[in-house]
Design an enzyme around this catalytic site. Sequence first.
Site, PDB file in Angstrom:
ATOM      1  N   GLU A 199       0.559  -7.332   1.539  1.00 60.97           N
ATOM      2  CA  GLU A 199       0.692  -6.973   2.949  1.00 60.97           C
ATOM      3  C   GLU A 199       0.371  -8.142   3.872  1.00 60.97           C
ATOM      4  OE1 GLU A 199      -0.646  -2.303   2.727  1.00 60.97           O
ATOM      5  OE2 GLU A 199      -1.954  -3.859   1.910  1.00 60.97           O
ATOM      6  N   ARG A 230      -3.189  -5.921  10.610  1.00 59.43           N
ATOM      7  CA  ARG A 230      -2.616  -4.684  10.082  1.00 59.43           C
ATOM      8  C   ARG A 230      -3.278  -3.506  10.793  1.00 59.43           C
ATOM      9  NH1 ARG A 230      -4.313  -1.496   4.831  1.00 59.43           N
ATOM     10  NH2 ARG A 230      -2.817   0.198   4.931  1.00 59.43           N
ATOM     11  N   HIS A 266       3.288   3.284  -3.733  1.00 55.25           N
ATOM     12  CA  HIS A 266       2.110   2.454  -3.447  1.00 55.25           C
ATOM     13  C   HIS A 266       0.900   3.285  -3.867  1.00 55.25           C
ATOM     14  CE1 HIS A 266      -0.226  -0.614  -1.084  1.00 55.25           C
ATOM     15  NE2 HIS A 266      -1.128   0.344  -1.281  1.00 55.25           N
ATOM     16  N   ILE A 267       0.354   2.957  -5.039  1.00 59.17           N
ATOM     17  CA  ILE A 267      -0.732   3.764  -5.600  1.00 59.17           C
ATOM     18  C   ILE A 267      -2.010   2.937  -5.650  1.00 59.17           C
ATOM     19  CG2 ILE A 267      -1.457   5.270  -7.482  1.00 59.17           C
ATOM     20  CD1 ILE A 267       1.183   6.117  -6.220  1.00 59.17           C
ATOM     21  N   GLY A 268      -2.913   3.235  -4.727  1.00 59.60           N
ATOM     22  CA  GLY A 268      -4.231   2.616  -4.709  1.00 59.60           C
ATOM     23  C   GLY A 268      -5.244   3.701  -4.392  1.00 59.60           C
ATOM     24  N   SER A 269      -6.374   3.321  -3.800  1.00 57.67           N
ATOM     25  CA  SER A 269      -7.344   4.350  -3.409  1.00 57.67           C
ATOM     26  C   SER A 269      -6.742   5.276  -2.359  1.00 57.67           C
ATOM     27  CB  SER A 269      -8.629   3.711  -2.897  1.00 57.67           C
ATOM     28  OG  SER A 269      -8.357   2.866  -1.807  1.00 57.67           O
ATOM     29  N   GLY A 270      -5.778   4.745  -1.596  1.00 59.27           N
ATOM     30  CA  GLY A 270      -4.873   5.557  -0.792  1.00 59.27           C
ATOM     31  C   GLY A 270      -3.512   5.444  -1.451  1.00 59.27           C
ATOM     32  N   ASP A 322       1.673   0.033   9.948  1.00 57.37           N
ATOM     33  CA  ASP A 322       2.106   0.663   8.701  1.00 57.37           C
ATOM     34  C   ASP A 322       3.149   1.744   8.945  1.00 57.37           C
ATOM     35  OD1 ASP A 322       1.067  -0.430   6.359  1.00 57.37           O
ATOM     36  OD2 ASP A 322      -0.902   0.428   6.707  1.00 57.37           O
ATOM     37  N   ASN A 372      -6.601  -7.948   7.250  1.00 59.52           N
ATOM     38  CA  ASN A 372      -6.395  -6.591   6.726  1.00 59.52           C
ATOM     39  C   ASN A 372      -7.762  -5.919   6.647  1.00 59.52           C
ATOM     40  OD1 ASN A 372      -5.676  -4.261   5.379  1.00 59.52           O
ATOM     41  ND2 ASN A 372      -4.417  -5.299   3.847  1.00 59.52           N
TER      42      ASN A 372
END
Length: 420
Positions: A403, A97, A213-217, A153, A10
């Site tokens: 993932e 990925r 899906h809450i991350g830096s993106g 994705d 990844n």
Amino acid sequence: MPRKSILSVNAGSSSVKITFYSYTKTPSVIATAQVSGITAPPATFKYSVGSKQKKEELKEKISSGPDAFKLLLHRCFTDSDLKDVASADDLAYICHRVVHGGDFESPVVINEETYHQLEDLEDLAPLHNFAALEIVRLCKKELPNVQSITFFDSSFHKSLPPYVKTYPIDQETARRNKLRKYGFHGISYSFILRSVAEYLNKPVEKTSLIALHIGSGASVCAIKDGKSIDTSMGLTPLAGLPGATRSGDIDPSLVFHYTNEAGKLSPASTKEMHISTAEEILNKKSGWKVLTGTTDFSQIAVEDPPSEQHKLAFDILVDRIVGYIGNYYVKLDGQVEGIVFAGGIGEKSALLRKAVIEQTRCLGFAVDPEKNQHGPGDDETVVDITASGRSDVKRVFICQTDEQFEMAYNCTKTQGLDKQ
């Protein structure tokens, strides 16, 4: 002798993570390793094998994803703690990925033809595909006898209806340049859907969710009967929710008022990777970092924020998430098993979850304060944090998405191991 492991890779913009899995019907973790801080040196290397863990600051100069991947391979195949469990000779497949798969709807085995097809997609997502494809190329060179498989994705969203994925622009131009909504974070959404359906003891094809899906993106996905019917990201991951350095949805003409050089190549461009000034501004010089000075959302999501800008950044993200939840709740006709929080921030920030659910209480969602604060344990994939004692309440879950596992799991399926 049959090969017995799968390597999942990844590659992000600032880190490369790899995990070795057993090549079995249900893969199990053998070892994990990661190089992080590529864009903010010094980079760090860490790994875990069983109960053994190690973390160190790297003396080597690591300036790119391929640099990090080379170092990871070298360490994994030579380190005394790793070489016995992470052998190149044991590798059956390498799973990569790749963010943007264009019109590819399923995993792709890499050969000369498919590699060049993926290269053609770099213009759609230069910031996202370039690093991953560099590592695919490196694997073909360093591990030529191991088959590489790319997982996209965007593939999870192949079920988007035409009226959702079509932009109202000239359709001949749109078809020629592949301009439509694709959606992303699909590998994560696949894991979330399968895991929550299993937790609920329901077939995937009868499971409907609003997944975050809450991350830096960050993104949101409406899943109806096991299929994506809408998602917040679009042609690229820039659309939808704001991120650490991404603007998310804005008026499309804003960037032309921001700078008169929007269409020119950014100084960050290279010979191989062409990025416009507009792309750099909206992908790298926006988001909550420009409001607060930090990409670390844990410094923003606090009860007593250090500044008005920190509070503003938090409120903006909550507002945008709530807007998508309302939109998707209506699209799903209210028939949802629940809201699912996932991703680094979604899984860790009790305050974010609390704020989002408080603002969606009119839809019937509510959380148990203690369960929400506690969050998931290390070994819990899905936890139910719904308020107890009320029969009318809609459910809320946290899912610790994975993932890398999802790629390994699907690798065993695509190669027929699950039928053996």
